[in-house]
Design a protein around this motif. Structure first.
Motif, PDB file in Angstrom:
ATOM      1  N   GLU A  32      59.582  21.223 -10.084  1.00  0.00           N
ATOM      2  CA  GLU A  32      60.979  21.587  -9.898  1.00  0.00           C
ATOM      3  C   GLU A  32      61.775  20.307 -10.023  1.00  0.00           C
ATOM      4  O   GLU A  32      61.396  19.279  -9.461  1.00  0.00           O
ATOM      5  CB  GLU A  32      61.221  22.196  -8.522  1.00  0.00           C
ATOM      6  CG  GLU A  32      60.716  23.594  -8.372  1.00  0.00           C
ATOM      7  CD  GLU A  32      61.119  24.206  -7.037  1.00  0.00           C
ATOM      8  OE1 GLU A  32      60.792  25.375  -6.846  1.00  0.00           O
ATOM      9  OE2 GLU A  32      61.733  23.528  -6.202  1.00  0.00           O
ATOM     10  N   GLU A  34      65.627  18.702  -9.570  1.00  0.00           N
ATOM     11  CA  GLU A  34      66.991  18.874  -9.082  1.00  0.00           C
ATOM     12  C   GLU A  34      67.919  18.050  -9.958  1.00  0.00           C
ATOM     13  O   GLU A  34      67.761  16.839 -10.103  1.00  0.00           O
ATOM     14  CB  GLU A  34      67.120  18.420  -7.626  1.00  0.00           C
ATOM     15  CG  GLU A  34      68.502  18.685  -7.069  1.00  0.00           C
ATOM     16  CD  GLU A  34      68.626  18.323  -5.604  1.00  0.00           C
ATOM     17  OE1 GLU A  34      69.743  18.007  -5.185  1.00  0.00           O
ATOM     18  OE2 GLU A  34      67.607  18.353  -4.889  1.00  0.00           O
ATOM     19  N   THR A  39      71.830  21.884  -8.998  1.00  0.00           N
ATOM     20  CA  THR A  39      71.018  23.023  -9.414  1.00  0.00           C
ATOM     21  C   THR A  39      69.566  22.580  -9.587  1.00  0.00           C
ATOM     22  O   THR A  39      69.284  21.397  -9.804  1.00  0.00           O
ATOM     23  CB  THR A  39      71.523  23.639 -10.734  1.00  0.00           C
ATOM     24  OG1 THR A  39      71.492  22.641 -11.761  1.00  0.00           O
ATOM     25  CG2 THR A  39      72.923  24.196 -10.594  1.00  0.00           C
ATOM     26  N   THR A  40      68.674  23.537  -9.478  1.00  0.00           N
ATOM     27  CA  THR A  40      67.247  23.258  -9.610  1.00  0.00           C
ATOM     28  C   THR A  40      66.693  24.046 -10.782  1.00  0.00           C
ATOM     29  O   THR A  40      66.986  25.226 -10.941  1.00  0.00           O
ATOM     30  CB  THR A  40      66.494  23.655  -8.324  1.00  0.00           C
ATOM     31  OG1 THR A  40      67.060  22.922  -7.239  1.00  0.00           O
ATOM     32  CG2 THR A  40      65.022  23.336  -8.417  1.00  0.00           C
ATOM     33  N   ARG A  42      62.949  24.876 -12.927  1.00  0.00           N
ATOM     34  CA  ARG A  42      61.514  24.899 -12.656  1.00  0.00           C
ATOM     35  C   ARG A  42      60.733  25.131 -13.939  1.00  0.00           C
ATOM     36  O   ARG A  42      61.173  25.864 -14.812  1.00  0.00           O
ATOM     37  CB  ARG A  42      61.201  26.014 -11.667  1.00  0.00           C
ATOM     38  CG  ARG A  42      59.727  26.142 -11.349  1.00  0.00           C
ATOM     39  CD  ARG A  42      59.463  27.196 -10.297  1.00  0.00           C
ATOM     40  NE  ARG A  42      58.051  27.448 -10.147  1.00  0.00           N
ATOM     41  CZ  ARG A  42      57.210  26.708  -9.435  1.00  0.00           C
ATOM     42  NH1 ARG A  42      57.662  25.663  -8.790  1.00  0.00           N
ATOM     43  NH2 ARG A  42      55.943  27.011  -9.353  1.00  0.00           N
TER      44      ARG A  42
END
Length: 72
Positions: A32, A34, A39-40, A42
């Protein structure tokens, strides 16, 4: 090579990161990330390439845009 994490993941094992002088940072996944705006994103891939040149159209993932630059 399958595009999945290993059959015997060790959650306590350190994540492997491979630096390349004129290329992306390779990270053993899944990961993941950031972003600056909070926002993240993945990726479940077994290894991901993170863009360091900011030329990628898929940032933060590398799309090999760094290869097209001219060197002096």
């Amino acid at each position: 090579m399958p595009n999945v994490p290993s059959d015997n993941p060790r959650p306590d094992a350190p994540r492997r990161v491979t630096m390349q002088r004129q290329g992306p940072i390779l990270v053993d996944g899944p990961v993941e990330v950031e972003l600056e705006d909070g926002t993240t994103v993945r990726s479940d891939r077994f290894r991901v390439a993170l863009c360091t040149c900011r030329r990628s159209r898929r940032y933060p993932w590398c799309d090999t845009s760094h290869r097209s630059r001219t060197r002096t």
